[in-house]
Design a protein around this motif. Structure first.
Motif, PDB file in Angstrom:
ATOM      1  N   GLY A 103      -8.193  -1.203  -2.154  1.00 13.74           N
ATOM      2  CA  GLY A 103      -7.695  -0.384  -1.028  1.00 13.74           C
ATOM      3  C   GLY A 103      -6.796  -1.124  -0.043  1.00 13.74           C
ATOM      4  O   GLY A 103      -6.840  -2.538  -0.352  1.00 13.74           O
ATOM      5  N   CYS A 104      -6.361  -0.679   0.996  1.00 17.33           N
ATOM      6  CA  CYS A 104      -5.566  -1.235   1.987  1.00 17.33           C
ATOM      7  C   CYS A 104      -6.361  -2.178   2.839  1.00 17.33           C
ATOM      8  O   CYS A 104      -5.640  -2.931   3.553  1.00 17.33           O
ATOM      9  CB  CYS A 104      -4.906  -0.085   2.970  1.00 17.33           C
ATOM     10  SG  CYS A 104      -3.456  -0.526   3.803  1.00 17.33           S
ATOM     11  N   GLU A 126      -2.569  -2.514  -3.694  1.00 12.51           N
ATOM     12  CA  GLU A 126      -2.011  -1.921  -2.171  1.00 12.51           C
ATOM     13  C   GLU A 126      -1.603  -3.000  -1.234  1.00 12.51           C
ATOM     14  O   GLU A 126      -0.772  -2.769  -0.490  1.00 12.51           O
ATOM     15  CB  GLU A 126      -3.329  -1.299  -1.591  1.00 12.51           C
ATOM     16  CG  GLU A 126      -3.820  -0.083  -2.291  1.00 12.51           C
ATOM     17  CD  GLU A 126      -4.808  -0.243  -3.540  1.00 12.51           C
ATOM     18  OE1 GLU A 126      -5.350   0.535  -4.229  1.00 12.51           O
ATOM     19  OE2 GLU A 126      -5.120  -1.650  -3.571  1.00 12.51           O
ATOM     20  N   ALA A 130       1.600  -1.104   0.098  1.00  9.45           N
ATOM     21  CA  ALA A 130       1.961  -0.863   1.721  1.00  9.45           C
ATOM     22  C   ALA A 130       2.320  -1.913   2.261  1.00  9.45           C
ATOM     23  O   ALA A 130       3.238  -1.832   3.279  1.00  9.45           O
ATOM     24  CB  ALA A 130       0.379  -0.546   2.193  1.00  9.45           C
ATOM     25  N   ALA A 323       3.330   2.880   2.108  1.00  7.01           N
ATOM     26  CA  ALA A 323       2.069   2.878   2.767  1.00  7.01           C
ATOM     27  C   ALA A 323       1.516   4.337   3.149  1.00  7.01           C
ATOM     28  O   ALA A 323       0.146   4.274   3.170  1.00  7.01           O
ATOM     29  CB  ALA A 323       2.459   2.067   4.072  1.00  7.01           C
ATOM     30  N   ASN A 326       0.324   5.557  -0.093  1.00  8.05           N
ATOM     31  CA  ASN A 326      -1.057   4.601  -0.429  1.00  8.05           C
ATOM     32  C   ASN A 326      -2.391   5.203   0.151  1.00  8.05           C
ATOM     33  O   ASN A 326      -3.507   5.362  -0.222  1.00  8.05           O
ATOM     34  CB  ASN A 326      -0.928   3.182  -0.540  1.00  8.05           C
ATOM     35  CG  ASN A 326      -2.205   2.343  -0.916  1.00  8.05           C
ATOM     36  OD1 ASN A 326      -2.654   2.381  -1.754  1.00  8.05           O
ATOM     37  ND2 ASN A 326      -2.684   1.730   0.354  1.00  8.05           N
ATOM     38  N   ALA A 327      -2.128   5.053   1.724  1.00 10.62           N
ATOM     39  CA  ALA A 327      -3.175   5.704   2.433  1.00 10.62           C
ATOM     40  C   ALA A 327      -3.605   7.080   2.289  1.00 10.62           C
ATOM     41  O   ALA A 327      -4.865   7.291   2.277  1.00 10.62           O
ATOM     42  CB  ALA A 327      -2.853   5.607   4.011  1.00 10.62           C
ATOM     43  N   GLU A 330      -5.924   7.120  -1.026  1.00 11.59           N
ATOM     44  CA  GLU A 330      -7.123   6.457  -0.683  1.00 11.59           C
ATOM     45  C   GLU A 330      -7.951   7.782  -0.002  1.00 11.59           C
ATOM     46  O   GLU A 330      -9.128   7.826  -0.535  1.00 11.59           O
ATOM     47  CB  GLU A 330      -7.067   5.401  -0.109  1.00 11.59           C
ATOM     48  CG  GLU A 330      -6.448   4.232  -0.558  1.00 11.59           C
ATOM     49  CD  GLU A 330      -6.681   2.797   0.135  1.00 11.59           C
ATOM     50  OE1 GLU A 330      -7.558   2.982   1.211  1.00 11.59           O
ATOM     51  OE2 GLU A 330      -5.985   1.964  -0.016  1.00 11.59           O
ATOM     52  N   GLN A 331      -7.338   8.363   0.902  1.00 11.97           N
ATOM     53  CA  GLN A 331      -8.247   9.274   1.819  1.00 11.97           C
ATOM     54  C   GLN A 331      -8.477  10.533   0.771  1.00 11.97           C
ATOM     55  O   GLN A 331      -9.670  11.002   0.976  1.00 11.97           O
ATOM     56  CB  GLN A 331      -7.737   9.649   2.913  1.00 11.97           C
ATOM     57  CG  GLN A 331      -8.380  10.432   3.901  1.00 11.97           C
ATOM     58  CD  GLN A 331      -9.467   9.401   4.484  1.00 11.97           C
ATOM     59  OE1 GLN A 331      -9.424   8.597   5.220  1.00 11.97           O
ATOM     60  NE2 GLN A 331     -10.750   9.781   4.213  1.00 11.97           N
ATOM     61  N   ASP A 374      -0.344   3.905   8.171  1.00 11.97           N
ATOM     62  CA  ASP A 374      -1.501   3.975   7.240  1.00 11.97           C
ATOM     63  C   ASP A 374      -2.781   4.806   8.077  1.00 11.97           C
ATOM     64  O   ASP A 374      -3.268   5.631   7.321  1.00 11.97           O
ATOM     65  CB  ASP A 374      -2.165   2.592   7.060  1.00 11.97           C
ATOM     66  CG  ASP A 374      -3.778   2.520   6.161  1.00 11.97           C
ATOM     67  OD1 ASP A 374      -3.471   2.457   5.032  1.00 11.97           O
ATOM     68  OD2 ASP A 374      -4.656   2.604   6.934  1.00 11.97           O
ATOM     69  N   SER A 375      -2.912   4.396   9.245  1.00 10.95           N
ATOM     70  CA  SER A 375      -3.809   5.400   9.956  1.00 10.95           C
ATOM     71  C   SER A 375      -3.386   6.784  10.295  1.00 10.95           C
ATOM     72  O   SER A 375      -4.342   7.713  10.009  1.00 10.95           O
ATOM     73  CB  SER A 375      -3.883   4.738  11.541  1.00 10.95           C
ATOM     74  OG  SER A 375      -4.856   5.360  12.170  1.00 10.95           O
ATOM     75  N   ARG A 378      -4.140   8.846   6.818  1.00 15.03           N
ATOM     76  CA  ARG A 378      -5.489   9.038   6.672  1.00 15.03           C
ATOM     77  C   ARG A 378      -6.123  10.067   7.433  1.00 15.03           C
ATOM     78  O   ARG A 378      -6.895  11.081   6.991  1.00 15.03           O
ATOM     79  CB  ARG A 378      -6.382   7.803   6.796  1.00 15.03           C
ATOM     80  CG  ARG A 378      -6.327   6.618   6.043  1.00 15.03           C
ATOM     81  CD  ARG A 378      -6.894   5.441   6.212  1.00 15.03           C
ATOM     82  NE  ARG A 378      -6.249   4.089   5.352  1.00 15.03           N
ATOM     83  CZ  ARG A 378      -6.741   4.044   4.329  1.00 15.03           C
ATOM     84  NH1 ARG A 378      -7.695   4.544   3.735  1.00 15.03           N
ATOM     85  NH2 ARG A 378      -6.208   3.002   3.514  1.00 15.03           N
TER      86      ARG A 378
END
Length: 398
Positions: A103-104, A126, A130, A323, A326-327, A330-331, A374-375, A378
């Motif tokens: 992951g990131c 990633e 990202a 990015a 990707n995030a 992942e989440q 990214d944040s 998520r």
């Protein structure tokens, strides 16, 4: 003898890299190890390979790790947290750093390694998906090598050896089709986490196995191939190859097609990334084409695998959108693994979050921009999943 450090040493990539070191002690020496919360395995690796520096990304595991290796006469330096992992990445005389963190989370330590002048054996896709707008200029600035260590991009890289500049016409990424390649799309609504984790060909970590089941892994590899090899998205194709013997192909300007073949074994691309441009003898099982049997191919079903098209769209948008994709992925995968959403909810949630992304999508983002996106993604996935639980309508992928 090449000195190496391994980020994610207790995961699939890390353990297979250490298997290479174990089989070639005259070629490789371990300087640093970084891992997560599998302290018993990390302690075993420390005792066997005697690194100079070690980090666990979990601060609360620091005392357990120190206690586990207390009997050692010459224990390594022990660190914890994100900065500890970054310190392993930049430490000492390691010439190459294997980036096997999932992951990131692998982005910042990879940047630390590049700034310290280390070559990168890139197993964390990633990092480029990202962070390519940041990572690629740093690679050029510090004069380091960024060598692909996953099977598909290693196959492309191997096929490109000796190909003249501008000789590449097209990239063809092969996909196994994942756990549900032979399952009708109408039955995907009832699959379980345990079903999705039964990959028919490869032994991998949970996250990448789910990505293989959704084919998001192949979509992410399309973005990574774009950055690694410089082709636009219209010249990067995906084909389902159930046997996983051909690991990817390239088409040259004269329509000649080159392929790299081998049994499904991640050690081969890892070894090549660490030893390039050399070819080191390995006593692994040799490919027997008769034993491999028929090699078949088919076009991917976009109704069954909508994540592929989401990845192509994010890649073409560029800037921060990869990015975000990707995030969000992942989440969403984490929610599925925790059995909080269904399998088919993964692409729906990702599509909804990408559609809601309204931050200015600059094509030259800063590291802060990437981390902010990214944040945001998520948190947006959690918001969208909550809305879905309440029965609110999300984007339809039908």
């Amino acid at each position: 003898m090449k000195a190496i450090s391994i980020l994610g040493s207790t995961g699939s990539i890390g353990t297979q890299t250490l298997d290479i070191v174990n089989h070639h002690p005259d070629r490789f020496r371990v300087v640093g190890l970084a891992a997560g919360n599998n302290i018993p395995l990390l302690a075993k690796q420390i005792r066997q390979f005697q690194p100079e520096i070690v980090a666990t990304s979990y601060r609360e595991k620091l005392s357990e790790l120190k206690e586990a290796i207390a009997p050692l006469p010459n224990p390594p330096q022990i660190l914890a947290g994100e900065e500890g992992v970054a310190e392993v990445a930049r430490y000492g005389d390691a010439q190459s750093v294997v980036t096997g963190i999932v992951g990131c989370a692998g982005l910042l330590p990879t940047i630390a390694a590049i700034k310290a002048g280390k070559d990168i054996a890139l197993a964390n896709k990633e990092t480029l998906i990202a962070g390519a707008p940041i990572v690629l200029p740093l690679v050029e600035k510090h004069g380091v090598k960024l060598l692909p260590a996953d099977s598909e991009h290693s196959a492309i890289f191997q096929c490109l050896q000796g190909v003249p500049k501008d000789g590449l016409r097209r990239i063809i990424l092969t996909a196994s089709g994942g756990s549900f390649r032979d399952l009708p799309v109408e039955k995907l609504s009832s699959v379980t986490v345990q079903d999705a984790l039964k990959h028919p060909n490869w032994s991998m970590g949970q996250k990448i196995t789910i990505d293989s089941a959704t084919l998001m892994n192949k979509g992410l590899e399309v973005i990574e191939a774009h950055y690694l090899f410089g082709l636009d998205y219209d010249r990067i194709d995906i084909v389902i190859h159930p046997q996983s013997i051909i690991h990817s192909l390239i088409e040259l300007q004269d329509t000649s097609v080159l392929a790299q073949l081998g049994w499904p074994d991640m050690r081969l691309p890892l070894l090549y990334a660490l030893s390039w441009p050399e070819r080191i003898y390995a006593d692994w099982e040799q490919l027997d084409l008769v034993k491999a049997g028929n090699l078949t191919f088919r076009e991917p079903d976009h109704n069954k695998y909508p994540c592929m098209q989401l990845a192509y769209a994010a890649g073409r948008a560029g800037g921060l959108m990869p990015a975000v994709l990707n995030a969000a992925n992942e989440q969403a995968v984490a929610l599925f693994l925790a059995e909080k959403i269904q399998f088919l909810d993964i692409p729906r949630l990702i599509a909804t979050v990408c559609d809601r992304f309204t931050i200015q999508n600059t094509q030259t983002p800063s590291l802060e921009d990437i981390l902010t996106a990214d944040s945001w993604a998520r948190e947006a996935i959690l918001t969208a999943s909550g809305e879905m639980a309440k029965g609110d309508r999300l984007i339809s992928l039908s």
